[in-house]
Design a protein around this motif. Structure first.
Motif, PDB file in Angstrom:
ATOM      1  N   PRO A 174     -30.194 -10.073  35.301  1.00  0.00           N
ATOM      2  CA  PRO A 174     -30.377 -11.404  34.682  1.00  0.00           C
ATOM      3  C   PRO A 174     -29.959 -12.225  35.892  1.00  0.00           C
ATOM      4  N   THR A 184     -29.765 -19.077  34.820  1.00  0.00           N
ATOM      5  CA  THR A 184     -30.696 -19.437  33.968  1.00  0.00           C
ATOM      6  C   THR A 184     -30.628 -21.091  34.129  1.00  0.00           C
ATOM      7  N   VAL A 191     -36.338 -20.364  26.833  1.00  0.00           N
ATOM      8  CA  VAL A 191     -37.720 -19.589  26.611  1.00  0.00           C
ATOM      9  C   VAL A 191     -38.925 -20.204  26.253  1.00  0.00           C
ATOM     10  N   ALA A 244     -39.046 -14.468  27.162  1.00  0.00           N
ATOM     11  CA  ALA A 244     -37.603 -14.334  27.195  1.00  0.00           C
ATOM     12  C   ALA A 244     -37.037 -13.546  28.232  1.00  0.00           C
ATOM     13  N   THR A 245     -37.728 -12.431  28.823  1.00  0.00           N
ATOM     14  CA  THR A 245     -37.534 -11.773  29.878  1.00  0.00           C
ATOM     15  C   THR A 245     -37.236 -13.017  31.108  1.00  0.00           C
ATOM     16  N   THR A 254     -34.129 -14.942  30.785  1.00  0.00           N
ATOM     17  CA  THR A 254     -33.159 -14.402  31.395  1.00  0.00           C
ATOM     18  C   THR A 254     -32.786 -13.933  32.717  1.00  0.00           C
TER      19      THR A 254
END
Ligand code: IMP
Length: 493
Positions: A19, A22, A28, A448-449, A452
């Motif tokens: 991660p 963010t 997302v 979403a990846t 993160t």
């Protein structure tokens, strides 16, 4: 003496992404998956999602190419068919206009119901315009659906005795919204569009239109036609194929060769470049030298991967190939060096060994711009392979490799009938339903990846991702462990 590299090569499956911080705008839903497929006249062909279907018979036909382009990717029509068939598929995709269809099956009034039944059985279509001559661009005189006749009694009855003649239609409609509004007003799921003198021009199916409205990120060219690619081999006789495909409006040519680091490939790229400005994706390579060779030859993107396709036996029978993780790391680094030297960015297509979202994410993080997948796309209803039932009674999809006996694509491996050996197998994969239902979830997983990893788009992922190799035990922990999945027949006491 042979040069021996003693560091093992690595699969995509061995890496995980750490991660990153963010920021708020890496939420997302704000993450963009836009990507560069290949260079084109000083710019790039861009896709809104990084997917390309493999140039394989079992994977890409017209249905897959249209569906994937509607979802923001691109389909690559395989070389293992006649030039005519491949060109006809290119033009079917280019002519498809967001729900306006010009190629559906039409009937003539004198055909008998027995014929219609066999067409329904072969194609699954149930609604047919009837025209004077039975061909598409002719005067519409009725509509026949599978509800208009009795399949036991009417076998020898003619179509004109059962078709409906009070047909509701639109006249010279070219705008999607107008077609949609009229279908809603008429309460119909199917609308023929006629010219002023009653000649059938197109038909619109509500379900196609809904799909279009639901998927606004289609891959389209300057004239708003869907994008499509096609494969050519390096054989000299495919020079004609390349020219025909270009004449039929193909957007990009993919060179289909298991080993792209060859003089033949250099000559084919050179030939295409001399005769057109259609972009060419070269490949496949897995080394820094292979990448440089293709770029020097003029490739507009480079396909990476050897011996790692899901049903591929290349590494077993020839001992050639490389883990896809290592191949992408090496080629990605060379791409970066090349960009620093020349100011030219060469997109990479990661081809093979990518069947799930984790492998997709890792391939992108390691530098891929587009993911070419066979196995993954073969699972969808829209793939070209047939549905079949396996020994356990499950519905599955046929999937066969291009180097298998089943594909009969000997030219890909520079083989002839006399010296043929298989480099891939034929088999099946689970059938998972329609690509329209499933791909949006995969897209969401990739977003979403990136979120993160603290990245807003694929360029940021390339620049900032931190990946780590996992030990075999760490990988065991990364899968479901120490718990038995619940099944429907279990009850809480
Ligand atoms: P998959 O997505 O892992 O199934 O891999 C698909 C890729 O495997 C294709 O795009 C080709 O590059 C490659 N491929 C296709 N047929 C063969 C074969 O018979 N042997 C080796 N590689 C193949």
């Amino acid at each position: 003496m042979a040069k021996v590299l003693t560091n093992p090569s690595h699969s995509l499956k061995e890496f995980r992404i750490l991660p990153g911080y963010t920021p708020k705008d890496a939420k997302v839903q704000d993450v963009q998956l836009e990507t560069r497929l290949c260079r084109k006249s000083g710019r790039f062909i861009e896709l809104s999602s990084p997917f390309s279907s493999a140039a394989m018979q079992a994977v890409t036909g017209v249905d897959m190419a249209i569906s994937l382009a509607q979802l923001g990717g691109i389909g690559i029509l395989p070389v293992s068919q006649t030039i005519r068939e491949q060109c006809s598929k290119v033009s079917q995709v280019k002519r498809f206009k967001a729900g306006f269809q010009t190629d559906i099956m039409t009937l003539s009034p004198s055909q008998c119901i027995a014929d219609v039944l066999s067409i329904i059985k072969d194609t699954g279509y149930t609604t047919f315009p009837v025209t004077e001559s039975g061909t598409f661009h002719d005067k519409l005189i009725g509509i026949l659906t599978d509800k208009d006749f009795d399949e036991r009694r009417d076998l020898s009855v003619q179509v004109n005795e059962r078709m409906k003649t009070d047909v509701q239609f639109g006249t010279e409609i070219t705008e999607l919204r107008a077609a949609n509004d009229l279908m809603i007003e008429l309460g119909r799921g199917f609308l023929p569009i006629l010219s002023k003198d009653g000649v059938l021009q197109t038909v619109v199916f509500k379900k196609d239109l809904d799909k279009h409205l639901r998927h606004p990120n289609e891959s389209i060219d300057e004239q708003k036609r869907l994008l499509v690619g096609a494969a050519v081999s390096t054989h000299a006789e495919d020079r004609e194929r390349a020219q025909e495909l270009i004449a039929n409006g193909v957007d990009v040519l993919f060179i289909d060769a298991s080993d792209g680091h060859t003089e033949y490939q250099g000559e084919m790229i050179d030939f295409i470049k001399q005769h057109s400005n259609t972009p060419v994706v070269g490949g496949n390579v897995i080394t820094s030298e292979g990448f440089r060779f293709l770029v020097d030859a003029g490739a507009d993107a480079v396909k990476v991967g050897m011996g790692i396709g899901s049903g591929c036996t290349t590494q077993e029978v020839k001992a050639t190939g490389r883990g896809q993780g290592t191949a992408l790391i090496e080629v990605g680094k060379t791409r970066q060096d090349f960009a620093a030297e020349s100011g030219n960015y060469i997109p990479l297509v990661a081809d093979g060994g990518i069947s799930g979202p984790a492998e997709m994410a890792v391939a992108l993080a390691l530098g891929a711009d587009t993911l070419m997948m066979g196995n993954f796309f073969a699972r969808y209803t829209e793939s070209h392979g047939s549905l079949m039932r396996n020994a356990a009674g499950e519905i599955v999809k046929e999937y066969w490799m291009e180097g298998s006996m089943r594909a009969h694509n000997m030219r890909r491996y520079a083989q002839t009938k006399e010296n043929f050996f298989e480099e891939g197998i034929a088999g099946y994969v689970p059938h998972v339903g329609s690509i329209f239902d499933k791909l949006p979830t995969i897209i969401q997983m990739l977003r979403a990846t990136l979120a993160t990893a603290g990245c807003r788009n694929i360029q940021e992922l390339h620049a900032n991702a931190v990946l780590e190799m996992q030990s075999p035990s760490a990988l065991l922990d990364s899968k479901i462990h120490d718990i038995v999945p619940m099944t429907l027949d279990q009850q809480v006491l």
